[in-house]
Design an enzyme around this catalytic site. Sequence first.
Site, short mmCIF file in Angstrom:
data_model
loop_
_atom_site.label_atom_id
_atom_site.label_comp_id
_atom_site.label_asym_id
_atom_site.label_seq_id
_atom_site.Cartn_x
_atom_site.Cartn_y
_atom_site.Cartn_z
N CYS A 96 -12.61 -3.85 -18.06
CA CYS A 96 -11.27 -4.16 -17.56
C CYS A 96 -10.48 -4.84 -18.66
O CYS A 96 -11.02 -5.71 -19.37
CB CYS A 96 -11.40 -5.10 -16.36
SG CYS A 96 -9.83 -5.59 -15.64
N HIS A 138 -11.22 0.63 -8.73
CA HIS A 138 -11.11 -0.56 -9.58
C HIS A 138 -9.66 -1.04 -9.65
O HIS A 138 -9.38 -2.23 -9.49
CB HIS A 138 -11.65 -0.23 -10.98
CG HIS A 138 -11.46 -1.29 -12.01
ND1 HIS A 138 -12.51 -1.94 -12.61
CD2 HIS A 138 -10.33 -1.81 -12.57
CE1 HIS A 138 -12.04 -2.83 -13.48
NE2 HIS A 138 -10.71 -2.77 -13.48
N GLU A 139 -8.72 -0.09 -9.85
CA GLU A 139 -7.31 -0.49 -9.99
C GLU A 139 -6.73 -0.97 -8.67
O GLU A 139 -5.95 -1.93 -8.63
CB GLU A 139 -6.48 0.67 -10.55
CG GLU A 139 -6.89 1.17 -11.94
CD GLU A 139 -7.03 0.08 -12.98
OE1 GLU A 139 -6.39 -0.97 -12.85
OE2 GLU A 139 -7.81 0.29 -13.93
N HIS A 142 -7.38 -4.52 -8.04
CA HIS A 142 -6.44 -5.45 -8.69
C HIS A 142 -5.27 -5.77 -7.77
O HIS A 142 -4.76 -6.89 -7.76
CB HIS A 142 -5.89 -4.85 -9.98
CG HIS A 142 -6.80 -4.97 -11.17
ND1 HIS A 142 -7.19 -6.18 -11.69
CD2 HIS A 142 -7.37 -4.03 -11.95
CE1 HIS A 142 -7.97 -5.97 -12.75
NE2 HIS A 142 -8.10 -4.67 -12.92
NI NI Z 1 -9.19 -3.77 -14.44
#
Ligand code: NI
Length: 170
Positions: A96, A138-139, A142
């Site tokens: 990341c 994963h995004e 966020h």
């Molecule tokens: Ni990330």
Amino acid sequence: MALLEILAYPDPRLKQVSEPIAAVDNALRALIADIEETMRAGPGGVGIAAPQVGHFVRVVIVDVPPRKKSSSHGRQVLVNPEITEWDGMVIGREGCMSVPDYTGNVIRAERITLHALDEQGLVREFEMHGFEARAVQHEIDHLDGFLFLDRLVSRRNDLFRRKIYQAPPG
Ligand code: NI
């Protein structure tokens, strides 16, 4: 366009939950261009989320190159993305831009269905699998204030310091 500052762990702003986009307009497209430029300036960036550059809105960019066993949709801007179906579970290594010194093993769904608006404001639906599905999960994490560090299979065994090149002694 402009390069934006990337927030790095343990910046508490990375835990913030981002707000949905109300209107896809030129101001948003200008922000998307800056976010994308910032992603492409980083090493190996296959994805980025707006909150990583201090904009707490639900916007993600992914650009995962296709691999042998894993097709992909190429560059996609995902506004207000929502995963509607998950299938299968796989462990894989993640990195990341906000956690530059580490990688880690995380369990993700192998296949997902998601919908999102694109940068024209049109509704798009995707079926993704493999590394692209992992990148999107994963995004989207966020956007909800989660990092891969929050999802490590084991904190003790599944966090790895990145190798940094050092000149040999002498
Ligand atoms: Ni990330």
